[in-house]
Design an enzyme around this catalytic site. Structure first.
Site, PDB file in Angstrom:
ATOM      1  N   ASP A  28       0.843  -1.200   0.170  1.00 54.58           N
ATOM      2  CA  ASP A  28       0.098   0.072  -0.045  1.00 54.58           C
ATOM      3  C   ASP A  28       1.178   1.221   0.059  1.00 54.58           C
ATOM      4  OD1 ASP A  28       0.938   0.033   2.644  1.00 54.58           O
ATOM      5  OD2 ASP A  28      -0.812  -0.893   3.425  1.00 54.58           O
ATOM      6  N   ASP A  30       1.742   4.955   1.539  1.00 52.17           N
ATOM      7  CA  ASP A  30       1.668   5.782   2.791  1.00 52.17           C
ATOM      8  C   ASP A  30       2.071   7.197   2.297  1.00 52.17           C
ATOM      9  OD1 ASP A  30       0.485   3.828   4.814  1.00 52.17           O
ATOM     10  OD2 ASP A  30       2.574   2.917   4.553  1.00 52.17           O
ATOM     11  N   ASP A 107       9.435   4.155  13.199  1.00 54.96           N
ATOM     12  CA  ASP A 107       9.891   2.940  13.998  1.00 54.96           C
ATOM     13  C   ASP A 107      11.429   2.584  13.432  1.00 54.96           C
ATOM     14  OD1 ASP A 107       8.746   1.931  11.527  1.00 54.96           O
ATOM     15  OD2 ASP A 107       7.561   0.349  12.493  1.00 54.96           O
TER      16      ASP A 107
HETATM   17  P1  ATP Z   1       3.672  -2.658   5.291  1.00 51.82           P
HETATM   18  O1  ATP Z   1       4.484  -3.230   4.187  1.00 51.82           O
HETATM   19  O2  ATP Z   1       3.213  -3.616   6.268  1.00 51.82           O
HETATM   20  O3  ATP Z   1       2.519  -1.588   4.827  1.00 51.82           O
HETATM   21  P2  ATP Z   1       4.856  -0.298   6.466  1.00 51.82           P
HETATM   22  O4  ATP Z   1       6.284   0.001   7.135  1.00 51.82           O
HETATM   23  O5  ATP Z   1       4.383   0.646   5.400  1.00 51.82           O
HETATM   24  O6  ATP Z   1       4.752  -1.761   6.147  1.00 51.82           O
HETATM   25  P3  ATP Z   1       2.618   0.620   7.927  1.00 51.82           P
HETATM   26  O7  ATP Z   1       1.744  -0.240   9.238  1.00 51.82           O
HETATM   27  O8  ATP Z   1       1.573   0.773   6.861  1.00 51.82           O
HETATM   28  O9  ATP Z   1       3.766  -0.139   7.742  1.00 51.82           O
HETATM   29  O10 ATP Z   1       2.921   1.963   8.423  1.00 51.82           O
HETATM   30  C1  ATP Z   1       3.398   3.088   7.791  1.00 51.82           C
HETATM   31  C2  ATP Z   1       4.940   3.665   8.374  1.00 51.82           C
HETATM   32  O11 ATP Z   1       4.189   4.453   9.500  1.00 51.82           O
HETATM   33  C3  ATP Z   1       5.959   2.794   8.767  1.00 51.82           C
HETATM   34  O12 ATP Z   1       6.801   2.661   7.782  1.00 51.82           O
HETATM   35  C4  ATP Z   1       6.497   3.711   9.990  1.00 51.82           C
HETATM   36  O13 ATP Z   1       7.449   4.509   9.328  1.00 51.82           O
HETATM   37  C5  ATP Z   1       5.259   4.352  10.540  1.00 51.82           C
HETATM   38  N1  ATP Z   1       4.661   3.306  11.765  1.00 51.82           N
HETATM   39  C6  ATP Z   1       3.690   2.472  11.651  1.00 51.82           C
HETATM   40  N2  ATP Z   1       3.383   1.801  12.825  1.00 51.82           N
HETATM   41  C7  ATP Z   1       4.436   2.529  13.584  1.00 51.82           C
HETATM   42  C8  ATP Z   1       4.638   2.289  14.950  1.00 51.82           C
HETATM   43  N3  ATP Z   1       3.888   1.305  15.652  1.00 51.82           N
HETATM   44  N4  ATP Z   1       5.738   3.044  15.457  1.00 51.82           N
HETATM   45  C9  ATP Z   1       6.453   4.006  14.941  1.00 51.82           C
HETATM   46  N5  ATP Z   1       6.259   4.017  13.656  1.00 51.82           N
HETATM   47  C10 ATP Z   1       5.113   3.365  12.691  1.00 51.82           C
HETATM   48 MG    MG Z   2       2.169   0.479   4.586  1.00 53.51          MG
END
Ligand code: ATP
Ligand code: MG
Length: 408
Positions: A28, A30, A107
């Protein structure tokens, strides 16, 4: 991007940048912006503001949802917009800030890369590019503090390590062994979402091994962990690994993965053991399995809020297992009509592959499914002179509906 036209900054951030740099298709997208959720909403009609802990805007493009988050600030002590639990957990974080501030609340360094759509440059304040090329997962800031703020970050570390084949930086890895029990404080609904992400992303086997290594699996599934630790033979582990391999393979083949199937597999061994105890106390098999399922599920949903339709499907798969051995009369026909037949049969097959069920049954049921009516009649006829499999009365067909399944 319309945000740009509105005079705002907009960056792609998080998993999509990380995955694009690996040449993978992102799950997805962001977006991070300096527009507030309300301003985002004014620009995009097809937009909804969600979230309490973190307020976000979801912008819909057909089937795609783009998550648009406003930069978060950090220096917000005493602010009403930010709430911290006494154990250090961040309960709310709605202080808006600039990109420079936003970076530090993310994170991992590889999740804190901002892709500027204006000039296609990557903004990197934390050394994320370097970590990315070294395949390292490193928490930003003091790892122990960051895990305390949000213990789910421990699960995220495992998820990304398994999915990306990245290694945890030693400083990021070390505190997990000591802080794993903090996961107990996470609401069960959030843990349910995280567990699905952990196990349904196509890297279940590695994820399972890593979770166990860091003592996290036992917090999510204590009954299963107990079985894995106390049994002297390797069967439960083999079965679970087999189920995970199977679902990883399905994922790789582009097939759908159902949460209940995997959850049924994870809790199968505790169910068996508990049912055996009931049988030893004189209950018949049907009752023993129903009672065992009630016990196992009511304990498990306190930790992981599995919705009612999921636990019901798990029961269906579990309770059908013993019915596969009834191959005479009308029962096989009835079993075949059950909505969860396919899943239950797949489950039986996995059990047979690791020695937990009779392979002759797999053979029989495979033939029965392919057979025409005449052949089926022959297959289900009572053996001459042999014992007939007494047809069971309808009222015996069980389907437990325990109240204890509804998460509190
Ligand atoms: P995925 O491939 O699972 O979507 P993602 O890294 O994009 O991985 P998301 O849950 O979509 O994960 O979150 C988007 C972004 O928001 C992360 O890359 C991170 O920068 C931030 N983020 C999400 N959850 C947290 C958390 N619990 N603590 C700190 N930062 C977070
Ligand atoms: Mg994501």
């Amino acid at each position: 991007m319309r945000l740009k036209k509105g005079g705002f900054e907009a960056y792609l951030v998080g998993g999509c940048v990380r995955d694009l740099l690996l040449g993978r298709e992102p799950k997805d997208f962001d977006v991070a912006t300096n527009a507030s959720p309300e301003q985002v909403k004014q620009i995009f009609r097809n937009c909804r503001i969600i979230g309490r802990r973190f307020r976000l805007a979801h912008v819909f493009f057909g089937k795609e949802i783009i998550e648009v988050a406003t930069f978060r600030g950090s220096e917000a002590e005493n602010s009403e917009q930010q709430m911290v639990h006494e154990d250090g957990r961040l309960l709310r974080d709605n202080v808006f800030g600039t990109l420079e501030q936003d970076v530090w609340r993310r994170d991992f360094t590889v999740n804190a890369l901002y892709y500027n759509i204006r000039d296609f440059s990557v903004v990197d304040y934390t050394g994320g590019m370097q970590d990315h090329s070294a395949s390292t997962l490193r928490l930003i800031g003091d790892p122990a503090v960051r895990y305390r703020e949000d213990p789910v970050r421990m699960l995220r570390a495992i998820r990304f390590a398994a999915k990306l084949s990245f290694t945890l930086h030693p400083d990021t890895e070390k505190p997990i062994h000591e802080l794993n029990s903090l996961l107990k404080g996470i609401p069960s609904a959030r843990l349910y979402d995280e567990v699905l992400k952990l196990f349904l992303a196509g890297y279940g086997v590695q994820t399972f091994e890593l979770l166990r290594h860091y003592g996290l699996f036992g917090i999510l599934f204590p009954a299963t962990e107990h079985c894995l630790q106390t049994l002297d033979h390797d069967f439960p582990r083999l079965f679970l690994i087999r189920a995970l391999e199977n679902s990883d393979k399905r994922f790789a083949d582009g097939k759908t993965l159902t949460p209940y199937f995997l959850l049924a597999a994870i809790l199968w061994e505790p169910l068996q053991q508990t049912a055996q105890k009931h049988i030893a106390h004189g209950e018949n098999e049907t009752m023993a399995y129903q009672n065992a399922a009630n016990e196992i599920l009511s304990r498990q949903i306190k930790i992981i809020a599995m919705p009612r339709h999921i636990t019901q499907a798990m029961r269906d798969v579990w309770f059908m297992q013993s019915k596969f051995s009834r191959t005479i009369g009308l029962r096989p026909y009835r079993l075949l009509e059950q909505p969860k037949f396919r899943a239950a049969f797949d489950f039986l097959q996995l059990r047979a592959e690791v020695g937990g069920a009779d392979p002759a049954l797999i053979q029989w049921w495979t033939e029965f499914q392919e057979a025409d009516e005449a052949q089926r009649k022959k297959m289900t006829a009572p053996a001459k002179g042999g014992k007939s499999d007494k047809p069971r009365r309808k009222s015996n067909r069980y389907r437990s509906r325990s109240k204890s399944d509804s998460p509190k």
